[in-house]
Design a protein around this motif. Structure first.
Motif, mmCIF file in Angstrom:
data_model
loop_
_atom_site.group_PDB
_atom_site.id
_atom_site.type_symbol
_atom_site.label_atom_id
_atom_site.label_comp_id
_atom_site.label_asym_id
_atom_site.label_seq_id
_atom_site.Cartn_x
_atom_site.Cartn_y
_atom_site.Cartn_z
ATOM 1 N N LEU A 272 36.523 25.948 105.247
ATOM 2 C CA LEU A 272 37.455 25.644 104.524
ATOM 3 C C LEU A 272 38.262 26.975 103.815
ATOM 4 C CD1 LEU A 272 39.315 23.662 102.572
ATOM 5 C CD2 LEU A 272 37.368 23.893 100.941
ATOM 6 N N GLN B 251 45.858 20.844 91.312
ATOM 7 C CA GLN B 251 45.585 19.343 91.911
ATOM 8 C C GLN B 251 44.272 19.461 92.704
ATOM 9 O OE1 GLN B 251 47.765 18.283 95.072
ATOM 10 N NE2 GLN B 251 47.837 16.310 94.898
ATOM 11 N N LEU B 252 44.143 20.599 93.301
ATOM 12 C CA LEU B 252 42.764 20.311 94.084
ATOM 13 C C LEU B 252 41.515 20.806 93.258
ATOM 14 C CD1 LEU B 252 43.135 23.113 97.003
ATOM 15 C CD2 LEU B 252 43.333 20.781 97.171
ATOM 16 N N LYS C 158 40.680 17.204 91.397
ATOM 17 C CA LYS C 158 40.545 16.023 92.122
ATOM 18 C C LYS C 158 39.533 16.197 93.489
ATOM 19 C CE LYS C 158 43.781 13.403 90.570
ATOM 20 N NZ LYS C 158 43.679 12.240 89.794
ATOM 21 N N LEU D 77 39.703 10.759 95.553
ATOM 22 C CA LEU D 77 40.095 10.363 94.303
ATOM 23 C C LEU D 77 41.438 10.061 94.401
ATOM 24 C CD1 LEU D 77 37.953 12.236 91.724
ATOM 25 C CD2 LEU D 77 37.610 10.309 93.272
ATOM 26 N N GLU D 78 42.222 10.587 95.186
ATOM 27 C CA GLU D 78 43.777 10.577 95.418
ATOM 28 C C GLU D 78 44.199 11.077 96.854
ATOM 29 O OE1 GLU D 78 45.971 11.978 92.004
ATOM 30 O OE2 GLU D 78 46.603 13.348 93.465
ATOM 31 N N GLY E 290 46.226 12.599 99.876
ATOM 32 C CA GLY E 290 47.097 13.659 99.909
ATOM 33 C C GLY E 290 46.679 14.662 99.068
ATOM 34 N N THR E 291 45.589 14.800 98.351
ATOM 35 C CA THR E 291 45.236 16.173 97.643
ATOM 36 C C THR E 291 45.400 17.319 98.536
ATOM 37 O OG1 THR E 291 43.888 14.607 96.357
ATOM 38 C CG2 THR E 291 43.760 17.034 95.950
ATOM 39 N N GLY E 292 46.024 18.360 98.265
ATOM 40 C CA GLY E 292 45.877 19.363 99.041
ATOM 41 C C GLY E 292 46.808 19.506 100.124
ATOM 42 N N ILE F 263 39.650 20.341 103.346
ATOM 43 C CA ILE F 263 39.516 20.018 102.048
ATOM 44 C C ILE F 263 38.794 19.012 101.652
ATOM 45 C CG2 ILE F 263 40.672 19.483 99.914
ATOM 46 C CD1 ILE F 263 43.003 21.324 100.753
ATOM 47 N N LEU F 264 38.792 17.951 102.484
ATOM 48 C CA LEU F 264 37.969 16.782 102.162
ATOM 49 C C LEU F 264 36.617 17.049 102.726
ATOM 50 C CD1 LEU F 264 40.578 13.893 103.010
ATOM 51 C CD2 LEU F 264 39.761 14.741 100.728
#
Lengths: 274, 426
Positions: A29, A110-111, A114, B104-105, B107-109, B126-127
């Motif tokens: 990442l 946002q990152l 979330k 949680l949402e 399209g985050t990132g 990211i996920l």
């Protein structure tokens, strides 16, 4: 299936150790975040990557004119343009990296709000993405060295050490500022100011030898002093004050360690207040 | 086998002052530390605290699909944030025995400047997906998202539908042992929603543990075996999904401040002429004769028992109930004059009359009931806003999807007919 992975979530407080194992698991990442920052930096710009070299080049031309021609500042060996450029390349890397990483958490709120992943990656990734720009400006420096007939020596092999020190300095300060910025948006205004002042307390324009010996240890408390000196010594073969260099490099390591600790301590509240 | 997730007395306290004034400035911090001016203001801000979660304890077993339901502000999102390690609990702990991924949402990132292809990699990483994992699933993700043609276009030029489809597709191909999902089904157009639901049930049937948070009772009913109802930060109910939904309905209804018995005698009348008040009360029941405080799933049965009084004998009477939607439109009238078989004779004294609607198929929403009484062919009493009825989403069509417009739902079928013959598909 179970037992392979177990985690207990509970309240944390105070200083937190750095979770190296977790950082290792997410290492890809970090790569993706750096890649993203590089990809988008010059998207939809006319000049694109040229900006990476334009900035130090223009600064070098102006500095040479103002400080060398008008004010009579001399380098400690190489032609002044080379001397200035070898200092500006790491300095501009540092200032851009510090600006980017200080804003990085807020820019990626946002990152932060979330998704969970090692948050350290955000400011550190922002710094590392700027290494590409540093690479471009080093290429330009080599071109300039050919133009000025200044030979590269085996000392150039020491360069990675100083690049690493620059990385540690920018990351260390970037970690602290990005974490503070979550709480105090004052940081956004303080950083440009710090960078502006920093240029004058770092031997970018002038050689360290301009300072009286008793003031040099003070200059060495600036981690970028060692980096700039190291760049010049490795690339241009300028002489240097080893005690100043050593102290300054130690300061960059300490700064990075402090950055990690402070960031980890403040990290747990990011999502709630960002 | 121990549960895959154990919540032990999890509580989370938020400081409201901090939420309202996003960041304390450096000046305020210094003032606070140095005890200079502005102290009173800061302290006032600090004192406003509230518990988003209070002593939440429950277990999740391996392979289970658990729904977490509750009204807005019940603490669902906070619970997921703690579970996803985005924020720490204030007290208590959660033990997790497996790899957990949370959504949680969607399209985050996602980065608007990057292309669809680039965002698949970035978002996947990211996920928590490995690069090799993304590469191996890349074609599947693209096919699912239906955006093949625009893979090399920056996503900022995507329509919102395309954006969401791509985002969900990446998320849907995550492969953790525990998946935490928040409301993501409320995205995209109907056909894509169906696909998402299909994917969700596929995931849940694959033996993975899924924690699913939603307002969509139809989806919860369709996907979950067990439900936890949260109300004001506490666990109100923990049990079978069907019962959890019932509990949720009760908790929602509780807020309307309306019991299952509605007093009509003392309800305000708008008729100008002063008449004796004849309508006495109205009660709501489910078709199983269980008292129901004005909230019901779409398509369920509704019984209304109306009590009234005739001081003087009447030869004939009728009761009418009108259902008005929030726009004030009459959507349905139930009137006893349509009832073919009625008892004749003279009526006097207290009367009880029941209206039974075997399946009330009005679309989800709030309805205002108007009720009136006719005697000897003349209107003798009327209550304009007698009661409120909340119809909530349910899995009426058995597909997990609910209509979002129109007035009511009807059972219907679609099939295709070929030009030369008949080919049906029911």
């Amino acid at each position: 299936m179970n037992g392979s992975y177990q985690l207990v979530i509970k309240p944390r407080s105070g200083w937190q150790p750095i979770n190296w194992h977790e950082a290792y698991l997410h290492r890809e990442l970090l790569g993706f975040l750096i890649w993203r920052d590089i990809k988008i930096r010059y998207r939809q710009t006319l000049l694109g990557g040229v900006w990476a070299v334009l900035q130090p080049l223009m600064a070098m031309l102006i500095f040479t004119f103002v400080f060398n021609r008008l004010a009579g500042v001399r380098s400690d060996g190489p032609p002044y343009p080379l001397f200035a450029f070898a200092g500006l390349a790491p300095w501009i890397f540092f200032s851009n990296a510090l600006t980017a990483s200080s804003n990085s958490l807020v820019a990626n709120q946002q990152l932060v709000a979330k998704i969970y992943f090692p948050r350290l990656f955000i400011p550190i990734g922002a710094v590392m993405a700027l290494l590409v720009d540093l690479g471009f400006s080093l290429l330009l420096l080599f071109v300039l060295m050919i133009k000025y007939h200044w030979a590269l020596t085996f000392h150039a092999l020491e360069l990675p050490v100083y690049i690493f020190a620059a990385l540690l300095s920018a990351s260390g300060l970037g970690l602290i500022f990005s974490a503070l910025n979550v709480n105090f948006r004052d940081i956004k205004y303080a950083v440009p100011f710090i960078i502006q002042m920093g240029l004058f307390v770092t031997p970018v324009i002038y050689p360290v030898s301009y300072l009286p010996a008793r003031l040099r240890p003070l200059l060495a408390l600036n981690p970028m002093t060692g980096v700039v000196m190291g760049f010049r010594s490795a690339l241009l073969g300028t002489p240097m004050d080893m005690s100043v260099l050593r102290l300054s490099l130690i300061v960059s390591v300490v700064l990075f360690a402090a950055g990690l600790l402070i960031f980890r301590r403040m990290e747990r509240r990011f999502a709630d207040i960002i | 086998m121990p549960p895959i997730i154990e919540f032990r007395n999890v509580s989370k306290e938020y400081v409201l002052g901090g939420a309202v004034r996003q960041q304390e400035t450096l000046r305020e911090l210094l003032m606070r530390k140095l005890r200079l001016g502005g102290k009173v203001e800061v302290e006032a801000a600090v004192k406003q605290r509230f518990w988003a979660l209070r002593d939440v304890s429950f277990n999740v077993n391996e392979g289970e699909v658990l729904g977490i339901i509750g009204r807005n502000g019940a603490g669902k999102s906070t619970l997921l944030k703690i579970l996803s390690r985005i924020t720490d609990p204030t007290t208590g702990s959660i033990e997790i025995r497996g790899r957990l991924a949370s959504l949680l949402e969607v399209g985050t990132g996602f980065h608007p400047e990057l292309t669809g292809r680039e965002n698949i990699f970035l978002n996947g990483a990211i996920l928590g997906m490995r690069r090799s994992e993304i590469v191996s699933k890349f074609d599947e993700i693209v096919a699912f998202s239906e955006v093949e043609k625009f893979l090399d276009t920056p996503v900022k030029r995507y329509s919102s539908g395309m954006y969401v489809r791509l985002a969900f597709s990446v998320a849907a191909h995550l492969n953790p042992e525990i998946l935490v999902v928040d409301e993501v089904l409320a995205v995209g157009d109907m056909s894509f929603q169906k696909k998402c639901l299909g994917k969700m049930s596929e995931v849940s049937q694959g033996g993975r543990t899924v924690i699913f948070v939603s307002h969509n009772m139809a989806a919860v009913q369709n996907l979950c075996q067990r439900g936890v109802v949260l109300s004001q930060g506490k666990v109100l109910f923990n049990g079978g999904a069907e019962d959890a939904i019932q509990q949720y309905l009760h908790s929602v209804a509780g807020t309307a401040e309306q019991g299952h018995i509605i007093d009509l005698l003392n309800a305000p009348r708008t008729a100008k002429k002063i008449r004796p008040r004849l309508l006495d009360s109205m009660e709501f029941f489910t078709d199983g004769d269980v008292a129901m405080p004005g909230t019901m799933p779409m398509g369920a049965g509704l019984k209304m028992r109306i009590r009234f009084n005739f001081p003087d004998p009447v030869e004939s009477f009728d009761v009418g109930i009108g259902f008005d939607n929030v726009y004030g439109q009459r959507v349905f009238t139930a009137h006893s004059c349509f009832e073919p078989e009625r008892d004749g004779g003279t009526h006097v004294g207290p009367q009880t009359f029941v209206c039974n609607i075997p399946s009330l198929t009005l679309v989800p929403g709030e309805y205002v009931l108007r009720i009136w009484l006719d005697a000897n062919g003349r209107e003798v009493d009327l209550v304009n806003e007698a009661a409120r009825l909340q119809v909530i989403e349910s899995d009426y069509y058995g597909t997990g999807r609910v209509p979002w417009n129109g007035v009511f739902v009807l059972k219907h079928h679609w099939y295709s007919e070929k030009a030369n013959g008949v080919s049906s598909n029911s």
